[in-house]
Motif scaffolding. Structure first.
Motif, mmCIF file in Angstrom:
data_model
loop_
_atom_site.group_PDB
_atom_site.id
_atom_site.type_symbol
_atom_site.label_atom_id
_atom_site.label_comp_id
_atom_site.label_asym_id
_atom_site.label_seq_id
_atom_site.Cartn_x
_atom_site.Cartn_y
_atom_site.Cartn_z
ATOM 1 N N LEU A 1 0.847 -1.190 0.000
ATOM 2 C CA LEU A 1 0.000 0.000 0.000
ATOM 3 C C LEU A 1 0.885 1.244 0.000
ATOM 4 C CD1 LEU A 1 -2.788 1.342 0.209
ATOM 5 C CD2 LEU A 1 -2.572 1.204 2.704
ATOM 6 N N LYS A 2 0.755 2.058 -1.026
ATOM 7 C CA LYS A 2 1.511 3.306 -1.145
ATOM 8 C C LYS A 2 0.558 4.492 -1.177
ATOM 9 C CE LYS A 2 5.363 3.864 -2.211
ATOM 10 N NZ LYS A 2 6.548 4.243 -1.379
ATOM 11 N N GLY A 3 1.051 5.630 -0.677
ATOM 12 C CA GLY A 3 0.218 6.831 -0.649
ATOM 13 C C GLY A 3 0.258 7.595 -1.948
ATOM 14 N N THR A 4 0.055 6.910 -3.049
ATOM 15 C CA THR A 4 0.053 7.570 -4.343
ATOM 16 C C THR A 4 -1.166 7.106 -5.135
ATOM 17 O OG1 THR A 4 1.457 8.158 -6.236
ATOM 18 C CG2 THR A 4 1.500 5.859 -5.516
ATOM 19 N N MET A 5 -1.276 7.486 -6.370
ATOM 20 C CA MET A 5 -2.423 7.326 -7.271
ATOM 21 C C MET A 5 -3.423 8.465 -7.117
ATOM 22 S SD MET A 5 -3.628 3.421 -7.727
ATOM 23 C CE MET A 5 -2.527 2.051 -7.873
ATOM 24 N N VAL A 6 -3.333 9.244 -6.039
ATOM 25 C CA VAL A 6 -4.316 10.294 -5.791
ATOM 26 C C VAL A 6 -4.211 11.387 -6.850
ATOM 27 C CG1 VAL A 6 -5.076 12.047 -4.147
ATOM 28 C CG2 VAL A 6 -4.396 9.781 -3.337
ATOM 29 N N ARG A 7 -2.990 11.804 -7.163
ATOM 30 C CA ARG A 7 -2.812 12.847 -8.177
ATOM 31 C C ARG A 7 -3.293 12.359 -9.540
ATOM 32 N NH1 ARG A 7 2.079 14.148 -6.649
ATOM 33 N NH2 ARG A 7 1.354 15.835 -5.320
ATOM 34 N N ALA A 8 -3.020 11.080 -9.817
ATOM 35 C CA ALA A 8 -3.473 10.490 -11.077
ATOM 36 C C ALA A 8 -4.992 10.432 -11.139
ATOM 37 C CB ALA A 8 -2.887 9.089 -11.226
ATOM 38 N N TYR A 9 -5.606 10.017 -10.041
ATOM 39 C CA TYR A 9 -7.072 9.925 -10.001
ATOM 40 C C TYR A 9 -7.710 11.305 -10.180
ATOM 41 C CZ TYR A 9 -11.806 8.820 -8.592
ATOM 42 O OH TYR A 9 -13.171 8.675 -8.572
ATOM 43 N N ASN A 10 -7.129 12.299 -9.540
ATOM 44 C CA ASN A 10 -7.660 13.648 -9.682
ATOM 45 C C ASN A 10 -7.615 14.097 -11.134
ATOM 46 O OD1 ASN A 10 -8.422 16.397 -8.478
ATOM 47 N ND2 ASN A 10 -6.569 16.876 -9.604
ATOM 48 N N ALA A 11 -6.502 13.807 -11.815
ATOM 49 C CA ALA A 11 -6.335 14.254 -13.196
ATOM 50 C C ALA A 11 -7.314 13.576 -14.136
ATOM 51 C CB ALA A 11 -4.901 13.996 -13.654
ATOM 52 N N TYR A 12 -7.463 12.274 -13.990
ATOM 53 C CA TYR A 12 -8.294 11.533 -14.939
ATOM 54 C C TYR A 12 -9.775 11.505 -14.539
ATOM 55 C CZ TYR A 12 -4.249 9.824 -17.551
ATOM 56 O OH TYR A 12 -3.127 9.740 -18.342
ATOM 57 N N ALA A 13 -10.072 11.101 -13.333
ATOM 58 C CA ALA A 13 -11.469 10.898 -12.941
ATOM 59 C C ALA A 13 -12.197 12.203 -12.647
ATOM 60 C CB ALA A 13 -11.540 9.968 -11.732
ATOM 61 N N ILE A 14 -11.522 13.131 -11.966
ATOM 62 C CA ILE A 14 -12.174 14.377 -11.588
ATOM 63 C C ILE A 14 -12.047 15.421 -12.697
ATOM 64 C CG2 ILE A 14 -12.328 16.186 -9.852
ATOM 65 C CD1 ILE A 14 -13.011 13.386 -8.816
ATOM 66 N N ARG A 15 -10.830 15.640 -13.154
ATOM 67 C CA ARG A 15 -10.604 16.688 -14.147
ATOM 68 C C ARG A 15 -11.159 16.306 -15.523
ATOM 69 N NH1 ARG A 15 -4.571 17.584 -14.623
ATOM 70 N NH2 ARG A 15 -4.801 18.793 -12.703
ATOM 71 N N ASN A 16 -10.889 15.065 -15.951
ATOM 72 C CA ASN A 16 -11.279 14.654 -17.306
ATOM 73 C C ASN A 16 -12.465 13.699 -17.350
ATOM 74 O OD1 ASN A 16 -9.287 16.209 -18.486
ATOM 75 N ND2 ASN A 16 -7.771 14.571 -18.479
ATOM 76 N N LYS A 17 -13.042 13.406 -16.190
ATOM 77 C CA LYS A 17 -14.280 12.626 -16.102
ATOM 78 C C LYS A 17 -14.149 11.216 -16.692
ATOM 79 C CE LYS A 17 -17.118 16.817 -16.162
ATOM 80 N NZ LYS A 17 -15.967 17.742 -16.144
ATOM 81 N N VAL A 18 -12.996 10.595 -16.515
ATOM 82 C CA VAL A 18 -12.793 9.209 -16.934
ATOM 83 C C VAL A 18 -13.280 8.291 -15.821
ATOM 84 C CG1 VAL A 18 -11.096 7.490 -17.654
ATOM 85 C CG2 VAL A 18 -10.784 9.890 -18.298
ATOM 86 N N ASP A 19 -14.070 7.308 -16.164
ATOM 87 C CA ASP A 19 -14.614 6.387 -15.166
ATOM 88 C C ASP A 19 -13.537 5.383 -14.763
ATOM 89 O OD1 ASP A 19 -16.424 5.189 -13.473
ATOM 90 O OD2 ASP A 19 -17.280 3.902 -15.032
ATOM 91 N N LEU A 20 -13.115 5.434 -13.504
ATOM 92 C CA LEU A 20 -12.079 4.538 -12.979
ATOM 93 C C LEU A 20 -12.580 3.909 -11.676
ATOM 94 C CD1 LEU A 20 -8.912 6.808 -13.459
ATOM 95 C CD2 LEU A 20 -9.669 4.935 -14.938
ATOM 96 N N PRO A 21 -13.484 2.944 -11.781
ATOM 97 C CA PRO A 21 -14.112 2.410 -10.566
ATOM 98 C C PRO A 21 -13.150 1.718 -9.618
ATOM 99 C CG PRO A 21 -14.694 1.097 -12.498
ATOM 100 C CD PRO A 21 -14.034 2.336 -13.005
ATOM 101 N N GLU A 22 -12.216 0.936 -10.130
ATOM 102 C CA GLU A 22 -11.279 0.235 -9.254
ATOM 103 C C GLU A 22 -10.328 1.220 -8.572
ATOM 104 O OE1 GLU A 22 -11.289 -2.875 -8.348
ATOM 105 O OE2 GLU A 22 -13.008 -3.350 -9.625
ATOM 106 N N THR A 23 -9.867 2.200 -9.330
ATOM 107 C CA THR A 23 -8.976 3.203 -8.756
ATOM 108 C C THR A 23 -9.717 4.030 -7.724
ATOM 109 O OG1 THR A 23 -7.880 3.317 -10.914
ATOM 110 C CG2 THR A 23 -7.314 5.006 -9.309
ATOM 111 N N ASN A 24 -10.969 4.367 -8.021
ATOM 112 C CA ASN A 24 -11.785 5.096 -7.057
ATOM 113 C C ASN A 24 -11.887 4.333 -5.749
ATOM 114 O OD1 ASN A 24 -14.671 5.259 -5.772
ATOM 115 N ND2 ASN A 24 -14.376 7.242 -6.754
ATOM 116 N N ALA A 25 -12.206 3.053 -5.825
ATOM 117 C CA ALA A 25 -12.358 2.249 -4.616
ATOM 118 C C ALA A 25 -11.050 2.152 -3.844
ATOM 119 C CB ALA A 25 -12.869 0.856 -4.982
ATOM 120 N N HIS A 26 -9.929 1.957 -4.560
ATOM 121 C CA HIS A 26 -8.636 1.831 -3.891
ATOM 122 C C HIS A 26 -8.234 3.146 -3.229
ATOM 123 C CE1 HIS A 26 -4.668 0.496 -2.924
ATOM 124 N NE2 HIS A 26 -4.069 1.218 -3.861
#
Length: 458
Positions: free
Chosen positions: A400-425
């Motif tokens: 478990l690492k404290g990353t992926m958050v910046r990536a999730y913000n860029a894709y799921a929030i900013r660009n509205k890409v559906d990333l259900p597994e990343t969201n859950a993690h």
């Protein structure tokens, strides 16, 4: 993802934080009314309007400052969320404020008296390496604390740390891990320097210039050229990230352009995508893992098909190192985006597939050891890590690492890409359970990019 779904995601996080806070206070989740009242208070801070995006940064002929990882607009948005007592932001801010890196009494630990830093594999024979990473992390943390609180003590602390290195570090980085060590520090220093130079007082122009000179003479030679060639991919990706930060702080457009070109070359060779790459990963001489023998250049990943689309060159090594590569990949992409270069879109299919694949593997993981081997999920037997050397065939190390958050913000929030597994993690594992700053290039992502509102602020 719809605004409503974004709100629901944030509500899940708030609920987790409330429950964890109550449990930490008295060892239980408390009575039902206490939980409901606390949750209602937390959720009242989140509204659909808080997650609406704004326009991206426009391309310009000069660099935007501060412009490494964060901008003044984003920092102002963080301050606003802290003032509004947004539960996600407040929790992340408290974690930073209470860390050793944010202590007002923090004392610089390096560099060594002889002016050089050196360490070997696994950071053994440590001559100033761990101290350097602690000091760089403290400089960035203190710079964030300065901006978010307005307390000049924090700015003065960051300045003192950076001046100590620019005046004393003269011998560069040596040892077998020297280039990697240099990259890790180079990823952090410019982010601190940008905030202090462009938002604070007390750092003289001469001292800021000396720090820039230090970056170009004591770090840049170790992270450019053939450094990192043939190594596991987290090495070069970290070097590329460091190049981005140094380029912005020193206003070096040529270096920035070189970093962009390297990012575009190395990212496809680190993250496998079945639709884009067919039945073999992208390779080139000196690319990720190319110095390793035969099929083990991918640490035991020898099957490449749709079942493992999203696997990385180091997944079968351990996901600790994959986390470092992910952090470097998206740190660089965020800095580039701030400066008007959208690398996220360039490799959206490849990188979102990798995020979803890895998030599926890491759901529910709490492990932080790099040697805690576990069985590959049954549905991936024969596909994932089947080429690893015995007794680790069909095993991997989930971390478990404290990353992926910046990536999730860029894709799921900013660009509205559906990333259900990343969201859950991110929501169920990273935000409530990951160490918010576990060193190297993983720094306070939830606080600055946690998808908590004003998510596109630049």
């Amino acid at each position: 993802m719809s605004v409503l779904n974004k709100v629901k995601s944030l509500q899940r996080v708030a609920a987790l934080i409330v429950l964890l806070t109550l449990a930490a206070c008295d060892g239980t989740a408390g009575g039902r009314n206490d939980v409901e009242n606390s949750m209602a208070s937390a959720l009242s801070q989140i509204s659909p309007a808080s997650v609406l995006a704004t326009s991206p940064v426009a391309t310009s002929g000069s660099f935007k400052h501060p412009g490494v990882l964060v901008t003044r607009d984003r920092l102002d948005a963080v301050k606003a969320q802290i003032a509004a007592n947004n539960p996600v932001v407040a929790h992340a801010f408290d974690a930073m404020k209470n860390s050793v890196w944010a202590a007002k009494t923090y004392a610089v630990q390096g560099p060594p008296a002889d002016g050089r830093i050196s360490c070997d594999t696994a950071s053994t024979n440590d001559h100033g390496c761990k101290a350097e990473l602690r000091d760089a992390t403290a400089a960035y943390t203190q710079s964030l604390m300065w901006y978010l609180t307005g307390d000049q003590t924090y700015a003065d602390n960051a300045i003192a740390i950076m001046n100590a290195y620019s005046s004393k570090l003269t011998g560069g980085h040596g040892g077998t891990n020297g280039p990697l060590q240099s990259a890790w520090a180079a990823e952090i220093w410019p982010a601190a320097a940008e905030i202090i130079r462009y938002t604070a007082s007390g750092w003289s122009p001469d001292d800021a210039k000396a720090f820039a000179t230090m970056l170009t003479t004591q770090y840049l030679p170790s992270i450019t050229g053939e450094n990192g060639a043939g190594k596991n991919g987290n090495w070069k990706l970290s070097m590329i990230d460091g190049m981005f930060g140094i380029a912005v702080f020193t206003d070096d457009r040529s270096l920035f352009d070189s970093a962009v070109a390297l990012w575009k070359r190395w990212v496809p060779a680190y993250y496998y995508n079945a639709d884009l790459d067919g039945n073999a990963p992208v390779t080139f001489p000196g690319g990720p893992g190319s110095s390793h023998a035969g099929g083990f250049s991918w640490n035991g990943q020898t099957v490449f098909n749709s079942a493992v689309s999203g696997v990385t060159q180091e997944t079968c090594r351990d996901t600790q190192h994959v986390g470092l590569a992910i952090a470097a990949t998206f740190n660089a992409a965020e800095t580039a985006y701030i400066q008007g270069t959208d690398l996220y879109t360039v490799e959206q299919q490849r990188l979102t597939t990798a995020l979803e694949f890895l998030s599926t593997l890491l759901r529910g993981v709490r492990n932080t050891s790099q040697i805690a081997y576990t069985d590959v999920p049954a549905d991936l037997l024969g596909s994932l890590c089947s080429g690893s050397s015995a007794p680790n065939t069909d095993k991997f190390v989930p971390v478990l690492k404290g990353t992926m958050v910046r990536a999730y913000n860029a894709y799921a929030i900013r660009n509205k890409v559906d990333l259900p597994e990343t969201n859950a993690h991110v929501m169920d594992d990273i935000i409530p359970f990951a160490i918010p700053d576990d060193g190297h290039n993983v720094q306070w992502e939830v606080l600055t990019h946690g998808g908590w509102g004003a998510t596109n602020a630049q």
